[in-house]
Design an enzyme around this catalytic site. Structure first.
Site, PDB file in Angstrom:
ATOM      1  CE  LYS A  46      -3.849   2.380   0.913  1.00  0.00           C
ATOM      2  NZ  LYS A  46      -4.769   2.580  -0.217  1.00  0.00           N
ATOM      3  N   GLY A  47       0.465   2.276  -0.740  1.00  0.00           N
ATOM      4  CA  GLY A  47       1.216   3.527  -0.862  1.00  0.00           C
ATOM      5  C   GLY A  47       1.667   4.097   0.479  1.00  0.00           C
ATOM      6  CB  CYS A 130      -3.110   8.345  -6.081  1.00  0.00           C
ATOM      7  SG  CYS A 130      -4.606   8.088  -5.111  1.00  0.00           S
TER       8      CYS A 130
END
Lengths: 303, 255
Positions: A46-47, A130
């Site tokens: 996950k970022g 994103c």
């Protein structure tokens, strides 16, 4: 026959081309009981940002025809907690861990990469795409100068492969891929989600609190295949194909289109074991078709 | 855990309400407030699994009570005896019950299909011979979930039109039975949880736990979609209903 499924992503050798897509695989640990993590080519987590991020107000996700739309807002534990709490738990696996990183400005990205250089992170994937955060993410997706500055900064502080995750929400993804290659990117991954809107007609309100969300899943696969193929004609660095891969066939289509590796995203939500199944499936496909190495299949689309 | 079962029955029990029983392949241990995430389609439409609270779980039988509200639940309602159903679970935590505490009054409240989750709890308490007061509310009698099974557990009903039990809301019944030191367990729509919270927050000695419903992506803690704010209004963190929940101490939830 012993087939060769290894791929080389800018110097990082993966035992097979199956990676997880950031944001759909947590920190890997959530999937331990469903898939043998040693089976995967790489785990993309996950970022991660410099500091913890709370994320967007719910509702954060909605189902759409053959897909989902999300606006999680990059909720994450921050780089320090990632290094001290999450990364050690992945140590027992032989699979390389790739950190997806993002910042609210160019400096933020560089600082996270710098901090990760002293960790067991095998590579970084820069998230300039994103669509769900106000600052950072998409604002860099079409900004060539910002990408160049960011790449140069990150290459100075991070000594292992740097992958750039590209957005489909830009005028010309091929041009952006070229900018990444020219500025030292070791690979590009594409595509991130497509900006979408889902409406509740009863309330005349968006279904997602953030209003817009990122569309993923089988619905976007043809768009992703086209972009991967076009970019493969433009650049020489490896491409990691992403977009609606649900099974082995989908994954192999991306490889034929020009990808060296693939990332599995939304499918993890439907079947948390799917990455292992696809890794096995690719091996069987090579076996069954008398192909010695997966690399022989890359970019073999004919027309 | 990945698991699967065969449909034993899948019958209509009320307005859009169904009761599904599965004969499950692998042995499993389920607790009240846990859910299973069911694959309702063999294709990519609808794509996601559908989470359902467990109504009861005995040995290798698992029961769900659900309402048809969209395409996913419609497909589930079409499953016939013998059909295979693929699911993940049981997932999530459970209602905290202190069985050593025999004095505090336990009040269990179910609203809508949230009644499934509290049915499981009431049944478990009955087995351990712990007394409780059970309340179920709905708009009308036809929307009451598993009326027969709830009656066996001594349930007090509340319907908005008065077609079964007290005319009004579950909170109208709650006000009558509430005692100091009570522990309340609930599952139901957010307005119901909010209404109960407004009553309990004035009483320091009453504890209130609820199993929350949320729009889920994966149901295994990965997507971080099903979050609710835990903490105080200007200082909270988002916690996952599927992982840290489904049950939360409602005094800590910002609603």
């Amino acid at each position: 026959m012993r087939v060769n499924t290894t791929v080389n992503i800018g110097g990082l050798v993966l035992k097979n081309p199956v990676m997880t897509a950031s944001g759909t695989f947590g920190y890997g640990l959530e999937f331990e009981e469903y898939v043998n993590l040693n089976k995967l080519g790489a785990i993309v987590v996950k970022g991660i940002a410099l500091n913890p991020v709370k994320g967007n107000k719910p509702q954060r996700l909605v189902e759409t025809p053959a897909g989902i739309m999300n606006a999680i807002g990059l909720q994450n534990v921050g780089v320090e907690a990632f290094i001290s709490e999450k990364l050690p738990l992945l140590k027992k696996y032989s699979t390389p861990v790739i950190a997806n990183i993002y910042g609210t400005d160019v400096d933020g990205y560089i600082k996270v990469a710098q901090r990760l250089n002293d960790s067991a992170t095998a590579a970084v994937e820069i998230n300039i795409s994103c669509p769900n955060v106000k600052k950072g993410g998409l604002q860099f997706a079409s900004d060539k100068d910002a990408i160049a500055t960011m790449m140069n900064g990150i290459k100075k502080v991070f000594t292992r492969p740097v992958i750039v995750k590209l957005s489909p929400n830009t005028g010309n993804i091929e041009e952006m891929a070229q900018v990444c290659e020219d500025n030292g990117a070791d690979a590009v991954s594409l595509i991130n989600t497509l900006v979408g809107l889902s409406i509740n007609l009863k309330t005349r309100r968006p279904n997602i609190a953030n209003v817009f969300g990122g569309l993923s899943g089988p619905a976007i696969k043809p768009v992703a295949l086209a972009m991967v193929h076009k970019v493969s004609k433009k650049i020489k660095i490896p491409i990691i194909g992403i977009g609606g891969i649900m099974n082995t066939t989908d994954a192999l289509e991306f490889i034929v289109a020009g990808a060296s590796a693939v990332q599995i995203g939304t499918a993890n939500f439907v079947d948390p074991s799917i990455t292992g199944i696809i890794a096995d499936g690719i091996k069987s496909y090579l076996d069954d078709n008398g192909i010695n190495s997966i690399t022989e299949l890359t970019g073999t689309l004919e027309y | 855990m990945k698991n699967s079962g065969k449909v034993v029955f899948n019958k209509k029990t009320g307005e859009g309400l169904y009761h599904l029983r599965l004969a499950v392949k692998k042995r499993f241990k389920a607790k009240p407030a846990q859910f299973i995430n069911v694959k309702v389609s063999d294709t990519v439409v609808p794509l996601l699994r559908r989470p359902f609270s467990i109504f009861s779980a005995e040995k290798k039988e698992l029961d769900l009570v659900y309402k048809v509200i969209g395409e996913g639940t419609r497909l589930l309602s079409e499953k016939k005896k013998g059909d295979a159903v693929d699911f993940i679970g049981p997932q999530g935590n459970t209602y905290p019950v202190d069985l050593k505490d025999k004095k505090s009054k336990l009040i269990i409240i179910g609203g809508g299909t949230g009644a499934a989750s509290v049915h499981f709890l009431a049944n478990e308490l009955k087995k351990s011979k712990r007394k409780f007061t059970l309340i179920q509310g709905a708009r009308n009698k036809r929307l009451i979930v598993a009326e027969k099974e709830f009656k066996k557990l001594g349930c007090l009903f509340a319907t908005e039109d008065g077609s079964l039990g007290t005319r009004g809301y579950v909170t109208d019944v709650l006000k009558k039975v509430l005692e100091p030191n009570a522990v309340i367990y609930a599952c139901g729509p957010e307005p119901m949880i909010k209404a109960v919270k407004r009553i309990t927050e004035k009483m320091d000695d009453v504890k209130f736990y609820a199993s929350f419903e949320a729009y889920m992506g994966c149901g295994i803690g990965a997507c971080i979609s099903c979050v609710i704010p835990v903490g105080v209004a200007d200082n909270f963190v988002y916690k996952r209903v599927c992982k840290e929940g489904t049950v939360f101490d409602v005094s800590e939830v910002v609603i």
